[in-house]
Enzyme design. Sequence first.
Site, PDB file in Angstrom:
ATOM      1  CB  SER A   9     -31.370 -40.206 -30.326  1.00  0.00           C
ATOM      2  OG  SER A   9     -30.973 -41.132 -31.318  1.00  0.00           O
ATOM      3  CG  HIS A  55     -27.580 -38.363 -28.101  1.00  0.00           C
ATOM      4  ND1 HIS A  55     -26.456 -38.021 -28.828  1.00  0.00           N
ATOM      5  CD2 HIS A  55     -28.440 -38.927 -28.986  1.00  0.00           C
ATOM      6  CE1 HIS A  55     -26.626 -38.367 -30.095  1.00  0.00           C
ATOM      7  NE2 HIS A  55     -27.821 -38.921 -30.219  1.00  0.00           N
TER       8      HIS A  55
END
Length: 223
Positions: A27, A56
Amino acid sequence: MEWTETLCRETGIRFLTTRPSEIEAASFAIIKEELGQEFLKACPQDQLPVLCRVIHTTADFSYKESLYFSEDAVSKGREALASGIPIITDTTMAASGINKTAAAAHGIQVRCFIGDEDVKEAARESGITRSAVSVDKAARLYPDCIYAVGNAPTALMRLYEKIRTGEIRPRLVVGVPVGFVNVVEAKELILSAGVPCIVARGRKGGSNVAAAICNALLYDRKV
């Protein structure tokens, strides 16, 4: 890391999969790619882990424009945490989102007073919010603290008042309440309080963002 492509035959949607332990790293790699090399070079390197963790948490790249850091806010926040001072939050959600293992490694307490009976009673008697009364309690018990606000602009407004009187002197204020009433104004107010701060200017924010910033300070040195 190794990626495997999986096809859902019923829908035709393709998924990329990797080991669970690598999902977070994947990610962050995507976030950095989408931020672009030019931005990564220009962004102060101590601020980048904080920004990336907020993105995130929210999948919202607008924070690269709106997340404000006062001078040396990250280093001052980390120094404060290394000394073991407590983190005070305005919501139980923010407190729950802070990594307790990382906090405990520094001997840090994570406290939220919003549900305390004395805070509830004082708020009823005074006609002000429990978030504001919680700041009063923090000023009595932990005037030297990090104060993370993810929901209540009234907490930031009360912090400003208590900072001005010298009753509390946070080593860092994380000011990221979300909403419409007094949110923008309260954030701008805390920018003038003369204490280190990380503030999400504008209407966006939230308890999850407050927790993400605290976590980034606790354990992210680089991304």
